[in-house]
Structures are given as C-alpha cells and as structure tokens.
Design a protein around this motif. Structure first.
Motif, PDB file in Angstrom:
ATOM      1  N   VAL A  68      13.150  -5.678  -5.446  1.00  0.00           N
ATOM      2  CA  VAL A  68      12.717  -6.971  -4.907  1.00  0.00           C
ATOM      3  C   VAL A  68      12.217  -6.811  -3.474  1.00  0.00           C
ATOM      4  O   VAL A  68      11.187  -7.381  -3.093  1.00  0.00           O
ATOM      5  N   ARG A  69      12.928  -6.014  -2.665  1.00  0.00           N
ATOM      6  CA  ARG A  69      12.487  -5.779  -1.282  1.00  0.00           C
ATOM      7  C   ARG A  69      11.147  -5.054  -1.247  1.00  0.00           C
ATOM      8  O   ARG A  69      10.290  -5.361  -0.416  1.00  0.00           O
ATOM      9  N   PHE A  70      10.964  -4.110  -2.141  1.00  0.00           N
ATOM     10  CA  PHE A  70       9.699  -3.378  -2.212  1.00  0.00           C
ATOM     11  C   PHE A  70       8.547  -4.345  -2.483  1.00  0.00           C
ATOM     12  O   PHE A  70       7.500  -4.285  -1.845  1.00  0.00           O
ATOM     13  N   ILE A  71       8.749  -5.250  -3.440  1.00  0.00           N
ATOM     14  CA  ILE A  71       7.715  -6.236  -3.766  1.00  0.00           C
ATOM     15  C   ILE A  71       7.433  -7.121  -2.557  1.00  0.00           C
ATOM     16  O   ILE A  71       6.271  -7.363  -2.196  1.00  0.00           O
ATOM     17  N   ALA A  72       8.503  -7.604  -1.911  1.00  0.00           N
ATOM     18  CA  ALA A  72       8.333  -8.495  -0.759  1.00  0.00           C
ATOM     19  C   ALA A  72       7.608  -7.799   0.383  1.00  0.00           C
ATOM     20  O   ALA A  72       6.734  -8.391   1.033  1.00  0.00           O
ATOM     21  N   GLU A  73       7.940  -6.539   0.632  1.00  0.00           N
ATOM     22  CA  GLU A  73       7.286  -5.792   1.716  1.00  0.00           C
ATOM     23  C   GLU A  73       5.808  -5.602   1.437  1.00  0.00           C
ATOM     24  O   GLU A  73       4.973  -5.711   2.346  1.00  0.00           O
ATOM     25  N   LYS A  74       5.468  -5.313   0.194  1.00  0.00           N
ATOM     26  CA  LYS A  74       4.059  -5.126  -0.153  1.00  0.00           C
ATOM     27  C   LYS A  74       3.294  -6.435  -0.012  1.00  0.00           C
ATOM     28  O   LYS A  74       2.155  -6.457   0.448  1.00  0.00           O
ATOM     29  N   GLN A  75       3.927  -7.532  -0.415  1.00  0.00           N
ATOM     30  CA  GLN A  75       3.274  -8.834  -0.282  1.00  0.00           C
ATOM     31  C   GLN A  75       3.128  -9.216   1.183  1.00  0.00           C
ATOM     32  O   GLN A  75       2.099  -9.756   1.592  1.00  0.00           O
ATOM     33  N   ASP A  76       4.146  -8.930   1.999  1.00  0.00           N
ATOM     34  CA  ASP A  76       4.083  -9.235   3.428  1.00  0.00           C
ATOM     35  C   ASP A  76       3.007  -8.418   4.129  1.00  0.00           C
ATOM     36  O   ASP A  76       2.472  -8.834   5.159  1.00  0.00           O
ATOM     37  N   ALA A  77       2.690  -7.244   3.555  1.00  0.00           N
ATOM     38  CA  ALA A  77       1.668  -6.377   4.144  1.00  0.00           C
ATOM     39  C   ALA A  77       0.261  -6.805   3.714  1.00  0.00           C
ATOM     40  O   ALA A  77      -0.717  -6.098   3.971  1.00  0.00           O
ATOM     41  N   SER A  78       0.168  -7.972   3.081  1.00  0.00           N
ATOM     42  CA  SER A  78      -1.111  -8.534   2.626  1.00  0.00           C
ATOM     43  C   SER A  78      -1.815  -7.624   1.617  1.00  0.00           C
ATOM     44  O   SER A  78      -3.040  -7.607   1.523  1.00  0.00           O
ATOM     45  N   THR A  79      -1.028  -6.858   0.872  1.00  0.00           N
ATOM     46  CA  THR A  79      -1.584  -6.063  -0.215  1.00  0.00           C
ATOM     47  C   THR A  79      -2.036  -7.010  -1.315  1.00  0.00           C
ATOM     48  O   THR A  79      -1.380  -8.011  -1.589  1.00  0.00           O
ATOM     49  N   SER A  80      -3.163  -6.711  -1.962  1.00  0.00           N
ATOM     50  CA  SER A  80      -3.653  -7.588  -3.016  1.00  0.00           C
ATOM     51  C   SER A  80      -2.641  -7.653  -4.145  1.00  0.00           C
ATOM     52  O   SER A  80      -1.915  -6.680  -4.405  1.00  0.00           O
ATOM     53  N   PRO A  81      -2.550  -8.793  -4.861  1.00  0.00           N
ATOM     54  CA  PRO A  81      -1.583  -8.910  -5.952  1.00  0.00           C
ATOM     55  C   PRO A  81      -1.747  -7.817  -7.001  1.00  0.00           C
ATOM     56  O   PRO A  81      -0.760  -7.310  -7.524  1.00  0.00           O
ATOM     57  N   ALA A  82      -2.993  -7.445  -7.316  1.00  0.00           N
ATOM     58  CA  ALA A  82      -3.218  -6.393  -8.303  1.00  0.00           C
ATOM     59  C   ALA A  82      -2.648  -5.068  -7.825  1.00  0.00           C
ATOM     60  O   ALA A  82      -2.021  -4.323  -8.585  1.00  0.00           O
ATOM     61  N   GLU A  83      -2.836  -4.757  -6.548  1.00  0.00           N
ATOM     62  CA  GLU A  83      -2.319  -3.506  -5.999  1.00  0.00           C
ATOM     63  C   GLU A  83      -0.794  -3.538  -5.909  1.00  0.00           C
ATOM     64  O   GLU A  83      -0.134  -2.512  -6.117  1.00  0.00           O
ATOM     65  N   VAL A  84      -0.221  -4.710  -5.607  1.00  0.00           N
ATOM     66  CA  VAL A  84       1.239  -4.835  -5.588  1.00  0.00           C
ATOM     67  C   VAL A  84       1.802  -4.467  -6.956  1.00  0.00           C
ATOM     68  O   VAL A  84       2.739  -3.664  -7.074  1.00  0.00           O
ATOM     69  N   LEU A  85       1.218  -5.035  -8.003  1.00  0.00           N
ATOM     70  CA  LEU A  85       1.695  -4.769  -9.356  1.00  0.00           C
ATOM     71  C   LEU A  85       1.568  -3.285  -9.688  1.00  0.00           C
ATOM     72  O   LEU A  85       2.484  -2.676 -10.239  1.00  0.00           O
ATOM     73  N   ASN A  86       0.424  -2.688  -9.341  1.00  0.00           N
ATOM     74  CA  ASN A  86       0.217  -1.261  -9.610  1.00  0.00           C
ATOM     75  C   ASN A  86       1.248  -0.407  -8.879  1.00  0.00           C
ATOM     76  O   ASN A  86       1.792   0.554  -9.424  1.00  0.00           O
ATOM     77  N   GLN A  87       1.514  -0.732  -7.611  1.00  0.00           N
ATOM     78  CA  GLN A  87       2.449   0.062  -6.824  1.00  0.00           C
ATOM     79  C   GLN A  87       3.882  -0.111  -7.326  1.00  0.00           C
ATOM     80  O   GLN A  87       4.652   0.858  -7.375  1.00  0.00           O
ATOM     81  N   VAL A  88       4.253  -1.336  -7.682  1.00  0.00           N
ATOM     82  CA  VAL A  88       5.596  -1.573  -8.201  1.00  0.00           C
ATOM     83  C   VAL A  88       5.817  -0.775  -9.484  1.00  0.00           C
ATOM     84  O   VAL A  88       6.844  -0.102  -9.658  1.00  0.00           O
ATOM     85  N   LEU A  89       4.844  -0.811 -10.383  1.00  0.00           N
ATOM     86  CA  LEU A  89       4.974  -0.075 -11.635  1.00  0.00           C
ATOM     87  C   LEU A  89       4.929   1.425 -11.395  1.00  0.00           C
ATOM     88  O   LEU A  89       5.625   2.193 -12.059  1.00  0.00           O
ATOM     89  N   GLY A  90       4.122   1.856 -10.421  1.00  0.00           N
ATOM     90  CA  GLY A  90       4.034   3.273 -10.117  1.00  0.00           C
ATOM     91  C   GLY A  90       5.342   3.845  -9.619  1.00  0.00           C
ATOM     92  O   GLY A  90       5.692   4.988  -9.912  1.00  0.00           O
ATOM     93  N   VAL A  91       6.090   3.062  -8.863  1.00  0.00           N
ATOM     94  CA  VAL A  91       7.354   3.537  -8.281  1.00  0.00           C
ATOM     95  C   VAL A  91       8.538   3.231  -9.194  1.00  0.00           C
ATOM     96  O   VAL A  91       9.432   4.062  -9.378  1.00  0.00           O
TER      97      VAL A  91
END
Length: 207
Positions: A68-91
């Motif tokens: 959950v923190r990983f998702i929140a940090e990526k969203q706070d970093a203004s990462t695009s939603p598509a990239e957030v999903l890709n990074q979450v699944l990648g990790v």
C-alpha cells in the motif's frame, strides 16, 4: 521467482524478514508459509521474526502495508496511473496474486484492502485514459476497472503453469504473455460484434 527483495541500503534484519515473507507468501501462500521458513529464507532465527512481528498474521499485515505504501508513494510522485499499475505488478505481482487468490488464507480483510487499492489505481488509469483519448471508456467503467485488475493479476496467479509452458523460465513466460495482452488491449480480439451481441449489446452502443 523472488519477490520484492529488500532495497539497497535497507538490509536490516527487519527488512530482510519482510522481503522473505513477501517471497514465501508468494511462493507457498499464506497458510502454507511458516515462520520457520520465512526466518530461514531471511537468514535469521525464528525467535527474531517473532520478536519483530509477533505472529504470522502481523507479518502479513506489514507486507500488505508495504504494498500500500509503495502504491501511495508512486501516486504521490505523480507517476501516471498506468505506470503505477505496471510498477506495482513488476515488484509485487506474485505476492498480490497469492494474497488476492485462493492462497490468501485467513486474511480476508487485508486482501480486500489490497484489492481496493489496485481497483483505485485502475479507476484512475481508466479516467486518465478516457479523458486524454487513448483509452476507450466502457459502458460500465467500474466493472472495466475490476476487469483490468483481474487480467493484470491473472498471469501471476497462473505463473507455475505459464513457467512450465515457457520451458521453465518465469521471466520469459511473463514477457511472452505480455505481447498478446498488449495486442488485445490495443487492437481488440474480434473483427466483428458477435461477442457484444452475445452480451446483448451493439457496437454502436459500446462506443
């Protein structure tokens, strides 16, 4: 396939235990994973795992919190939603597949939180894509978001079978399956509206 190793510079015993738990829960599922196995995989004693976390359920809750923190940090970093999903699944892909699927064990409430966070990312991705014109909106955007989460997690849920299909190479299995999935997202699957008709819809209504 190892899941979410401890980041460089975060090699404390606690961090190693969490990384080990993410891996063991992903490989064996919540119920089958043991504190002893998690400890051995982290290179620490079972007593130290108990000292830091107390119970296996508490350790699982900490793993979920890390996702959950990983998702929140990526969203706070203004990462695009598509990239957030890709990074979450990648990790965390294998871990999420286990925790959201039959291997999630008794932590139903924790699984619901994880699913809701992924669903929120998918909703944002769909809204962003529809607003910018690169994604076709659905008649049911909420179900579209749920379907996106389902399709995204499914390859990890079936990773054992896909790995065997790809000759024993998990990374190659995910790489190969990503190509037809990208084709499906980009071009669609059928050349006519028979599937829409079977669902009681028409091509005009779905646009």
């Amino acid at each position: 396939m190892s899941t979410a190793p401890a980041p460089a510079g975060d090699l404390t015993a606690r961090a190693r235990i969490i990384a080990s738990a993410l891996d063991r829960f992903a490989v064996h599922g919540y119920d089958a994973a043991t504190m002893r196995d998690i400890a051995a995989h982290a290179g620490v004693s079972t007593a130290l795992v108990t000292h830091h976390f107390g119970t296996k359920q508490a350790l699982r809750e900490e793993c979920d919190a890390r996702v959950v923190r990983f998702i929140a940090e990526k969203q706070d970093a203004s990462t695009s939603p598509a990239e957030v999903l890709n990074q979450v699944l990648g990790v965390f892909g294998p871990y999420l597949a286990r925790m959201l699927g039959a291997g999630g064990g008794s932590g139903g409430e924790a699984s619901a939180v994880l699913f809701d966070r992924l669903l929120a990312v998918a909703r944002a991705m769909i809204a962003d894509g529809a607003a910018s014109g690169w994604l076709r909106p659905s008649l049911d955007p909420e179900a579209q978001a749920a379907a996106l989460v389902l399709v995204s997690v499914a390859p990890f849920l079936m990773l054992d079978r896909l790995t065997a299909w790809a000759g024993g190479d998990a990374e190659e299995a995910l790489r190969r399956i990503s190509v037809p999935l990208a084709e499906l997202y980009t071009h669609g699957l059928t050349t006519d509206d028979r599937l829409l008709a079977a669902a009681g819809l028409t091509a005009e209504v779905s646009r």
